[in-house]
Design a protein around this motif. Structure first.
Motif, mmCIF file in Angstrom:
data_model
loop_
_atom_site.group_PDB
_atom_site.id
_atom_site.type_symbol
_atom_site.label_atom_id
_atom_site.label_comp_id
_atom_site.label_asym_id
_atom_site.label_seq_id
_atom_site.Cartn_x
_atom_site.Cartn_y
_atom_site.Cartn_z
ATOM 1 N N PRO A 26 -5.084 7.879 -5.246
ATOM 2 C CA PRO A 26 -6.027 6.770 -5.423
ATOM 3 C C PRO A 26 -5.863 6.057 -6.771
ATOM 4 N N PHE A 27 -6.157 4.767 -6.775
ATOM 5 C CA PHE A 27 -6.262 3.925 -7.990
ATOM 6 C C PHE A 27 -4.944 3.657 -8.707
ATOM 7 N N LYS A 28 -4.138 4.692 -8.929
ATOM 8 C CA LYS A 28 -2.929 4.520 -9.740
ATOM 9 C C LYS A 28 -1.939 3.497 -9.186
ATOM 10 N N PRO A 29 -1.725 3.436 -7.857
ATOM 11 C CA PRO A 29 -0.767 2.444 -7.354
ATOM 12 C C PRO A 29 -1.099 1.023 -7.793
ATOM 13 N N ARG A 30 -2.369 0.687 -7.747
ATOM 14 C CA ARG A 30 -2.775 -0.670 -8.133
ATOM 15 C C ARG A 30 -2.547 -0.905 -9.623
#
Length: 579
Positions: A26-30
């Protein structure tokens, strides 16, 4: 030595984000995607930023937090990023190939790898042709056919480089050569100088009396992986990015002729040579010569303007040299006064961290003022684009209040206008109700879905959207992504005709992979009097620098300052819209 250009760093960060999304982190890709987006738009090389300011300098880049800064530092100092290497081992797929296929995202790429062993374009095509993709739940026959079609597009497009992302590298080479002792002038030529959307390779001309020194500096650049040829006055190399670059040292007295010859286009040059032949002259890369009586007498060639003047023509800007009427116009002294670089007063498409941008409204406004703009329009996405956390009716009203606050704080510095990039739904209706749209200063609409609708249905959809009296601008009208997604099948003649009738502005989007409208459509708009806007589509403060790309595209379409609404003062611009 690893490639540490901004383009290379951005690509690695983008791929890390895609790998992490495959793993459902979650969150890190963005975060990685946003950082990549920012770095892609930077003028200064990140490696230089690190050289001067170290890790602290990297942390000052918007969107670059501690872990991403550490990854960049690792790449610059060791030539690789451990995390990236581990991710590639765990999922050994060619993201640089597969991500270019429209319709394939990280999650679908991961499924195709895990279930079908798809690793690259070749294995993807094999699986699709065998009908194996259609059998996977969630794909089906139509998805398989679409993938096959888009594989072909990705293969055809991959051999050319998007100019907007290649220009920083070209300019860094120019800067390096300009620093060589004895160098007088360095100029990129070819399609890069004509500002074509993509380039296959790059030609650079140099005037110097020390050609061997120039050649040594050129072939020994850190990012050269192959010296294809080296001579006394011409050398060719391949860079780590795959781009081929040629450098030629030319005599000072022939510089203008050489620049004209190597700039092209081929059709433009052929037309000039035909005029020369009719006068019993000869035009080549060495100069313009009178050859009557069997003797060669140089008429012009030291500079380009002298060549055009000798032909009785006005000087033709490089962006116009495609043999599409510019020679006739130059002879008749009727060339357009194409819009100058740096002449925009505002930017009508700006995203913020309210949706998929990396910075606040205030930060974007301050940066816009810093680069010389006097107004911007905040145009965050709407609710249908859930992946961007698009704005619904309640949130856009809250954003409008925030814009009022920013305007009070920045009064006298820049004006921030209220806007939207409202999604066009499948039937041509819009993603926000008219009562909300009517409250905004500028309403832009765009296609973000159903890209493969038949021509008649797609055209009707877009026409219905721009016929809405609240709609001011059609953003990136054809929806194309260069080297990744073809334009939607649209009757542009019908769109331009209705835009003329309804006073709808058509956008020239400056993001390099969009460059949308194409130059031919820009010219159609100019010919019939449809107004244009040139917008950055900024998602980070550094992206305002991309406006140069949009101006280049508009210049190629013969657009003048009077044709571009955001080259006007804000009040005049607002009066020029539908409302």
């Amino acid at each position: 030595m690893a490639d540490t250009s901004n383009a290379a760093i951005a690509e690695i960060l983008r791929e890390i984000g895609e790998y992490l999304e495959m793993q459902k982190v979650p969150f890190k890709p963005r975060a990685y995607e946003k950082a990549a987006q920012v770095i892609d738009g930077l003028e200064e090389e990140v490696a230089e930023t690190y050289k001067v300011g170290g890790l602290k300098g990297l942390r000052e880049i918007p969107g670059v937090g501690a872990s991403i800064a550490g990854a960049i530092e690792e790449l610059i100092t060791t030539g690789k990023i451990g995390q990236y290497e581990e991710l590639k081992k765990s999922t050994p797929v060619r993201l640089d190939q597969l991500a270019k296929v429209e319709g394939l995202g990280p999650k679908s790429i991961d499924r195709l790898y895990r279930e079908l062993g798809v690793k690259d374009l070749a294995t993807l095509a094999k699986a699709a042709k065998a009908g194996r993709i259609a059998k996977l739940p969630g794909f089906g026959k139509k998805s398989e056919e679409k993938i096959l079609k888009n594989i072909g597009f990705a293969e055809q497009s991959g051999a050319r480089f998007i100019l907007g992302y290649t220009l920083p590298r070209i300019r860094s080479i120019v800067k390096r050569l300009e620093a060589v002792p004895g160098v007088v002038t360095v100029t990129p030529a070819g399609s890069a100088r004509r500002r074509k959307e993509t380039v296959g390779d790059v030609d650079i001309l140099v005037v110097s009396d020390k050609s061997e020194t120039v050649m040594e500096a050129f072939v020994s650049m850190p990012d050269v992986v192959n010296v294809i040829a080296r001579g006394a006055t011409k050398s060719s190399v391949k860079l780590r990015t795959g781009l081929n670059v040629d450098v030629r040292v030319v005599p000072r007295e022939s510089y203008g002729a050489a620049l004209n010859y190597f700039t092209g286009s081929k059709d433009h040059n052929v037309a000039l040579r035909k005029i020369a032949v009719a006068k019993q002259w000869k035009l080549s890369e060495w100069g313009l010569f009178d050859i009557r009586g069997g003797k060669e007498k140089m008429i012009a060639g030291r500079d380009e303007k002298g060549i055009y003047a000798a032909f009785g023509m006005d000087y033709i800007e490089p962006e116009l040299r495609e043999n599409t009427g510019e020679i006739e116009a130059a002879r008749a002294h009727a060339l357009p006064k194409i819009i100058p670089y740096g002449s925009l007063m505002g930017d009508l498409q700006v995203q913020t961290d309210w949706t998929d941008g990396s910075a606040s409204i205030e930060a974007m406004a301050r940066e816009a003022a810093k680069v010389g703009l006097s107004y911007i329009v905040i145009t965050d996405h709407t609710k249908r684009l859930a992946m961007t956390h698009g704005l619904d009716e309640k949130r856009i009203l809250k954003q409008m209040a925030e814009i009022d606050r920013v305007n009070r704080k920045l009064r006298g510095t820049i004006r921030v206008l209220k806007g939207t990039e409202c999604d066009i739904l499948k039937d041509g209706t819009l993603d926000l109700p008219d009562e909300i749209l009517a409250k905004l200063d500028v309403v832009g609409v765009s296609v973000h879905s159903y890209f493969t609708l038949p021509r008649a249905e797609q055209t009707t959809r877009v026409l219905r959207a721009i016929d809405n009296p609240n709609v001011d601008i059609l953003f990136h009208p054809t929806g194309r992504l260069i080297n990744k997604r073809p334009a939607i099948d649209l009757d542009m003649g019908a769109v331009i005709a209705l835009a003329k009738k309804t006073k709808t502005v058509l956008e020239v989007n400056s993001f390099p992979e969009r460059s949308d409208l194409k130059d031919e459509y820009v010219r159609m708009c100019v010919d019939v009097g449809v107004r244009l806007s040139i917008d950055s589509d900024a998602h980070a403060p550094q992206h305002f620098a991309l406006l140069e790309n949009g101006i280049a595209q508009a210049r190629r379409g013969w657009a003048e300052k009077k044709d571009v609404v955001n080259a006007w003062p804000v009040e005049k611009m607002l009066r020029g819209l539908k409302g």
